[in-house]
Motif scaffolding. Structure first.
Motif, PDB file in Angstrom:
ATOM      1  N   ASP A 349       8.510  -2.159  -5.875  1.00 37.08           N
ATOM      2  CA  ASP A 349       7.603  -1.742  -4.794  1.00 37.08           C
ATOM      3  C   ASP A 349       7.247  -2.926  -3.900  1.00 37.08           C
ATOM      4  O   ASP A 349       7.231  -2.820  -2.665  1.00 37.08           O
ATOM      5  N   ARG A 350       6.945  -4.052  -4.513  1.00 41.40           N
ATOM      6  CA  ARG A 350       6.537  -5.240  -3.761  1.00 41.40           C
ATOM      7  C   ARG A 350       7.642  -5.658  -2.782  1.00 41.40           C
ATOM      8  O   ARG A 350       7.372  -5.993  -1.620  1.00 41.40           O
ATOM      9  N   GLU A 351       8.879  -5.639  -3.244  1.00 37.47           N
ATOM     10  CA  GLU A 351       9.997  -6.019  -2.385  1.00 37.47           C
ATOM     11  C   GLU A 351      10.145  -5.036  -1.230  1.00 37.47           C
ATOM     12  O   GLU A 351      10.361  -5.440  -0.076  1.00 37.47           O
ATOM     13  N   ALA A 352      10.018  -3.744  -1.499  1.00 33.84           N
ATOM     14  CA  ALA A 352      10.183  -2.734  -0.457  1.00 33.84           C
ATOM     15  C   ALA A 352       9.080  -2.843   0.590  1.00 33.84           C
ATOM     16  O   ALA A 352       9.319  -2.665   1.791  1.00 33.84           O
ATOM     17  N   ILE A 353       7.864  -3.135   0.153  1.00 32.46           N
ATOM     18  CA  ILE A 353       6.730  -3.294   1.076  1.00 32.46           C
ATOM     19  C   ILE A 353       6.941  -4.523   1.954  1.00 32.46           C
ATOM     20  O   ILE A 353       6.743  -4.477   3.178  1.00 32.46           O
ATOM     21  N   HIS A 354       7.327  -5.622   1.334  1.00 32.89           N
ATOM     22  CA  HIS A 354       7.604  -6.855   2.083  1.00 32.89           C
ATOM     23  C   HIS A 354       8.696  -6.614   3.124  1.00 32.89           C
ATOM     24  O   HIS A 354       8.577  -7.027   4.282  1.00 32.89           O
ATOM     25  N   HIS A 403       1.792 -13.304   3.183  1.00 30.36           N
ATOM     26  CA  HIS A 403       1.848 -11.850   3.007  1.00 30.36           C
ATOM     27  C   HIS A 403       1.372 -11.482   1.601  1.00 30.36           C
ATOM     28  O   HIS A 403       2.106 -11.611   0.623  1.00 30.36           O
ATOM     29  N   LEU A 404       0.142 -11.019   1.516  1.00 34.56           N
ATOM     30  CA  LEU A 404      -0.519 -10.696   0.244  1.00 34.56           C
ATOM     31  C   LEU A 404      -0.582  -9.186   0.095  1.00 34.56           C
ATOM     32  O   LEU A 404      -1.164  -8.486   0.935  1.00 34.56           O
ATOM     33  N   VAL A 405       0.007  -8.656  -0.986  1.00 36.04           N
ATOM     34  CA  VAL A 405       0.198  -7.217  -1.168  1.00 36.04           C
ATOM     35  C   VAL A 405      -0.670  -6.702  -2.312  1.00 36.04           C
ATOM     36  O   VAL A 405      -0.765  -7.331  -3.368  1.00 36.04           O
ATOM     37  N   ARG A 413      -1.627  -1.774   0.449  1.00 32.99           N
ATOM     38  CA  ARG A 413      -2.173  -2.516   1.577  1.00 32.99           C
ATOM     39  C   ARG A 413      -1.630  -3.931   1.520  1.00 32.99           C
ATOM     40  O   ARG A 413      -1.282  -4.429   0.449  1.00 32.99           O
ATOM     41  N   SER A 414      -1.596  -4.553   2.663  1.00 33.10           N
ATOM     42  CA  SER A 414      -1.247  -5.965   2.665  1.00 33.10           C
ATOM     43  C   SER A 414      -1.951  -6.645   3.818  1.00 33.10           C
ATOM     44  O   SER A 414      -2.384  -6.004   4.784  1.00 33.10           O
TER      45      SER A 414
END
Length: 483
Positions: A349-354, A403-405, A413-414
């Protein structure tokens, strides 16, 4: 794609990012061995030819996007470079490049097999006070292996990672980003939660965290602008200890008449003077019962530049204003922690959001409507039309820092710091004046993103922009511009 394949994809991306950072660190530290460890052919990327003519060079890596195709990959990133030339010339060179690397995986290890660098913008800054700044802040920073960031017990080089190492690296970066958020919001609760028995090293001085915070926060609270942009987290982990080098670009708007420790002047700072400080952090973090904590930070000065903060960008009339306290719009109601995703799912998820955030700004920068719109669930035609109608610019780049997720169940949110570098057309209108030939507008905002996952896809559902600062950097001088 199965979760196992998706996990391998994420592990490959982490190894590729680490490889690219090794190459950049090798260049900036003039470390031929470290640079060669990132290359298939050591002759592919030589050390800087002008090394003897440079006191300092920092290449900030931002916007790293990776495309994988089996055992090959393409990494595209932006470089924001600050170069301090040797000698008496009081000019600091600023530049922005797009770097595209092709990488191959051989025997399980990713290395760079081709690199293409293209200049997007370049400018300069007044470096008249760099020498006194470095005299105080350089400490043990050097452009060789005597640099302070090498001064720790040897750690076996890592060229690939398993899921546990990936989770640790994500947690280490998160701790550092949350600490910087606390720094800019003057929030000692966040600072205390992300550190443990923290000490700051500045030359021969060891300063306890509470004393450091009291001094720096007192100064920051009295100034109109302070912002810390952090990048290039080079992590060397040894069990429950991690040694991390990070790059920092610190922006400060001095008050008119303010006396600065590095800038002795009879009348103090002129109105609208914006300072940009290049620093490297040599950090030690430790795993404690409640997560990774920052326990030691050494500050290594690299550059000190002033630019014109009187001529600025036009801020939208509806823009919210940031504050340096808990009234800031970034203090939204906390998301309930995700309960439907295991650690592997959370890493994916973190990679996709970034990636969604970077697709948006990349699409805007290169005029790719499909790429930008494909990163968002909502219609952004108005945003794209406004970006495409900017006749005052020759080129524009969004450099994304910090970039803080935060991830919940199906929503995220980020917060990111976005530094927009705009190469201005002569005569472009600014607040407080017009652009001169060759000038570059630097405009920094924080962006608060909202994301939603629909099916297996994460996209942006909306965002809020908080303007922080802007200023104009003069046209470059050829004698100071990095090649």
């Amino acid at each position: 794609m199965s979760q196992q394949n998706a996990l391998q994809d994420r592990l490959d991306r982490e190894a590729i990012r680490h490889c690219v950072l090794r190459s950049i660190r090798g260049l900036d530290r003039a470390d031929a061995g470290l640079l060669a460890s990132a290359l298939q052919d050591p002759a592919l990327v030589p050390l800087d030819a002008d090394g003897d003519a440079v006191v300092s060079r920092q290449r900030f890596v931002t916007n790293d996007r990776i495309e994988l195709d089996g055992a090959t990959a393409t990494s595209e990133a932006y470089l924001l470079t600050i170069t301090v030339p040797a000698g008496e010339q009081p000019v600091v060179a600023l530049s922005g490049d797009r770097v595209v690397d092709r990488l191959d995986r051989r025997a399980g290890e990713w290395r760079i097999s081709a690199r293409e660098v293209s200049r997007v913008w370049e400018a300069s800054g007044d470096g008249a006070f760099t020498a006194p700044y470095l005299a105080v802040m350089r400490n043990r920073g050097t452009r060789d292996r005597d640099d302070a960031t090498y001064d720790h017990p040897a750690v076996a080089p890592a060229t690939s990672f398993d899921p546990a190492a990936l989770a640790d690296r994500d947690a280490i970066r998160d701790a550092l980003l949350r600490y910087m958020r606390g720094t800019d919001r003057l929030d000692e609760e966040i600072l205390a939660a992300t550190s443990a028995d923290l000490q700051f090293l500045m030359g021969p001085n060891v300063i306890p965290a509470e004393a450091f915070w009291a001094g720096s926060h007192g100064l920051a609270a009295a100034r109109a602008v302070t912002q810390h942009l952090i990048a290039n987290h080079h992590i060397e982990q040894d069990g429950d200890v991690a040694y991390v080098e990070s790059y920092l670009l610190g922006a400060v708007m001095l008050n008119e008449g303010e006396q600065h420790a590095f800038m002795p002047r009879p009348d103090g700072a002129p109105a609208g003077e914006l300072t940009l400080s290049g620093i490297r952090y040599a950090d030690r973090l430790e795993r404690r019962e409640d997560g990774w904590k920052l326990v030691s930070r050494e500050l290594l000065g690299e550059s000190f530049t002033t630019i014109d903060g009187l001529r600025t960008a036009h801020a939208p009339a509806t823009a919210q204003r940031p504050t340096r306290d808990q009234q800031d719009p970034s203090y939204r109601e906390a998301l309930a922690p995700a309960t439907t995703r295991d650690p592997v799912g959370a890493a994916l998820d973190r990679e996709a959001i970034h990636d969604a955030a970077l697709r948006l700004v990349t699409g805007i920068d290169i005029g790719d409507v499909a790429l930008a719109q494909g990163a968002c669930w909502h219609d952004i035609a108005g945003v794209l039309a406004h970006a495409g109608s900017d006749q005052g610019s020759v080129a524009k780049v969004h450099h994304v820092f910090n970039h803080l997720v935060e991830i919940g169940d199906g929503v995220a949110r980020s917060e990111a710091c976005v530094l927009i570098a705009t190469a201005l057309a002569a005569g472009a209108e600014l607040v407080g004046g017009i652009a001169r030939p060759g000038e570059v507008l630097l405009h920094s905002s924080r962006v608060l993103y909202d994301f939603e996952r629909r099916g297996d896809e994460w996209r942006i559902a909306g965002w809020t922009t908080l303007p922080e600062w802007s200023g104009v950097a003069p046209a470059p001088l050829s004698a100071a511009t990095a090649s």
